[in-house]
Design a protein around this motif. Structure first.
Motif, PDB file in Angstrom:
ATOM      1  N   ASP A   1       0.819  -1.173  -0.101  1.00 37.55           N
ATOM      2  CA  ASP A   1      -0.126  -0.074  -0.259  1.00 37.55           C
ATOM      3  C   ASP A   1       1.062   1.157   0.114  1.00 37.55           C
ATOM      4  O   ASP A   1       1.894   1.315   0.809  1.00 37.55           O
TER       5      ASP A   1
ATOM      6  N   ASN B   1      -6.324  14.654   2.162  1.00 47.46           N
ATOM      7  CA  ASN B   1      -5.449  15.278   1.023  1.00 47.46           C
ATOM      8  C   ASN B   1      -6.166  16.551   0.745  1.00 47.46           C
ATOM      9  O   ASN B   1      -7.121  16.494   0.082  1.00 47.46           O
TER      10      ASN B   1
ATOM     11  N   TRP C   1      -0.447  14.483   5.891  1.00 47.15           N
ATOM     12  CA  TRP C   1      -0.909  13.509   4.733  1.00 47.15           C
ATOM     13  C   TRP C   1       0.362  12.897   4.179  1.00 47.15           C
ATOM     14  O   TRP C   1       1.270  13.470   3.325  1.00 47.15           O
TER      15      TRP C   1
ATOM     16  N   MET D   1      -1.603   5.007   3.237  1.00 43.80           N
ATOM     17  CA  MET D   1      -2.375   4.767   4.407  1.00 43.80           C
ATOM     18  C   MET D   1      -1.984   4.365   5.477  1.00 43.80           C
ATOM     19  O   MET D   1      -1.998   4.529   6.629  1.00 43.80           O
TER      20      MET D   1
ATOM     21  N   TYR E   1     -10.555   9.849   3.793  1.00 41.87           N
ATOM     22  CA  TYR E   1     -10.628   9.881   2.669  1.00 41.87           C
ATOM     23  C   TYR E   1     -12.173   9.650   2.138  1.00 41.87           C
ATOM     24  O   TYR E   1     -12.557   8.608   2.187  1.00 41.87           O
TER      25      TYR E   1
HETATM   26  P1  P6P Z   1      -4.023  10.236  -2.770  1.00 43.70           P
HETATM   27  C1  P6P Z   1      -2.128   5.057  -1.825  1.00 43.70           C
HETATM   28  O1  P6P Z   1      -2.396   4.922  -3.198  1.00 43.70           O
HETATM   29  C2  P6P Z   1      -3.481   5.001  -1.375  1.00 43.70           C
HETATM   30  O2  P6P Z   1      -4.380   3.702  -1.770  1.00 43.70           O
HETATM   31  C3  P6P Z   1      -3.498   5.031   0.388  1.00 43.70           C
HETATM   32  O3  P6P Z   1      -2.484   4.328   0.832  1.00 43.70           O
HETATM   33  C4  P6P Z   1      -3.248   6.385   0.424  1.00 43.70           C
HETATM   34  O4  P6P Z   1      -4.063   6.936   1.885  1.00 43.70           O
HETATM   35  C5  P6P Z   1      -4.216   7.087  -0.616  1.00 43.70           C
HETATM   36  O5  P6P Z   1      -4.091   6.089  -1.697  1.00 43.70           O
HETATM   37  C6  P6P Z   1      -3.508   8.407  -1.082  1.00 43.70           C
HETATM   38  O6  P6P Z   1      -4.444   8.998  -2.072  1.00 43.70           O
HETATM   39  O7  P6P Z   1      -5.226  10.691  -3.668  1.00 43.70           O
HETATM   40  O8  P6P Z   1      -3.688  11.242  -1.950  1.00 43.70           O
HETATM   41  O9  P6P Z   1      -2.718   9.938  -3.524  1.00 43.70           O
END
Ligand code: P6P
Length: 327
Positions: A113, A203, A237, A241, A257
């Motif tokens: 992840d 974000n 941020w 995750m 999110y």
């Molecule tokens: P954004 C990583 O790609 C993920 O799945 C999670 O680990 C993380 O919280 C999120 O997407 C980040 O998304 O839109 O900020 O790049």
């Protein structure tokens, strides 16, 4: 606390309904062993040929990084023969993967992840969820159990330390991979998330896409102590995750999110079965809360699809409750 190793912990571990079954002990030990090998690859970075993109896409339509595919293969190969499993499901695979035996559990995982952080040396991780098997050859619908059915869940952070955070339904326990011995040594037990916080993770670049209640909540946090929340907030941020949730497990906070209007037909970006549910099990077991946006408790969501997405709001219990008040 004397640093006992994972196997010693598992031998005496409790679940919500009594001592951990031997098959569950064995499964967790096997998952941890594979994650230790992923940690070695991650630590090697370019030296282990694990950086960059594979140039393929996964079921999510996302470009797969080399390490996404390598990590997924390591978990599949390392666990295919496990007597403790009937099947596996992964963010990186369209369909379920029946295992060699029809053991008592199903394993779901996001093998790596936070992929966007791989090439820039920022913490990434593996997230896993264990469900009871239904007997016989596994079918997709056997995996579609609510998060409340999980018997174990956890994540591994590949960061400055390699850390395993694990729950079997009776508290949250933390292990660090000893670089010398490659043993998982326990470093914390019965971890609790602070009920209140001054730190939110979201974000912010998506602000214009949020629903009004999320916008109002964040605006009130940004208003600081003069505003309706009566305190100044900090923001983090990592866009990983595992890293954001681990910070919250470690010192409190709230992770969001939420749904946004970029893909109005989808409830959120993150996946229910191998991101939302395992992280929510850990967070709840540590005294936190987790909701699927305005769809109620995450662990009560009844899945309909293996790769379905979900809005995620989790962390310090009182802050999640405060967010609910904006709905
Ligand atoms: P954004 C990583 O790609 C993920 O799945 C999670 O680990 C993380 O919280 C999120 O997407 C980040 O998304 O839109 O900020 O790049």
């Amino acid at each position: 606390m004397s640093a006992k190793d994972l196997s010693a912990f598992l031998a005496n571990a409790q679940t919500a309904s009594g001592p951990a079954p031997v098959a569950l002990q064995g499964l967790i030990a096997q998952v941890a062993e594979v994650c230790a090998s992923i940690a070695t690859l991650v630590a090697g970075g370019a030296l282990s040929g694990a950086l960059g993109s594979r140039g393929t896409e996964n079921v999510q339509g996302e470009v797969q990084k080399e390490l996404d595919v390598i990590s997924n293969d390591l978990l599949l190969n390392g666990l295919h023969g496990s007597p403790n499993l009937s099947g596996m499901a992964s963010e990186e695979m369209d369909d379920i993967h029946p295992t060699a035996e029809q053991g008592p559990y199903l394993l779901l995982f996001d093998p790596l992840d936070g992929s966007s952080n791989i090439d820039v040396n920022v913490s990434i991780g593996t997230i896993f969820s264990v469900l009871p098997a239904k007997g016989g050859a596994p079918k997709t619908e056997h995996f579609l159990q609510p998060g409340s059915a999980q018997v174990a869940a956890g994540y591994v952070v590949y960061g400055p330390q390699t850390t395993l955070v694990l729950t079997l339904g009776a508290g949250v326990f933390v292990f660090t991979l000893d670089p010398a011995s490659k043993a998982w040594l326990q470093v914390a037990e019965n971890v609790r998330i602070a009920a209140d916080t001054k730190e939110f993770a979201i974000n912010m670049s998506n602000m214009r896409h949020w629903a009004q209640p999320v916008r109002a909540y964040i605006d009130d946090c940004l208003a600081g102590k003069e505003g309706p929340r009566g305190k100044d907030f900090n923001m983090r941020w990592v866009a990983s995750m595992v890293a954001d949730v681990h910070r919250i497990v470690s010192r409190g906070g709230v992770f969001m999110y939420p749904w946004d209007k970029r893909e109005p037909g989808k409830p959120g970006k993150l996946r229910l079965m191998y991101e939302g549910n395992p992280m929510s099990f850990v967070v709840e077991q540590a005294g936190g809360r987790s909701i699927a946006g305005d769809a109620g408790r995450m662990l009560d969501v009844q899945p309909t699809q293996l790769h379905q997405r979900v809005a995620v709001i989790l962390g310090s219990a009182n802050e999640v409750t405060a967010i609910e008040g904006y709905a």
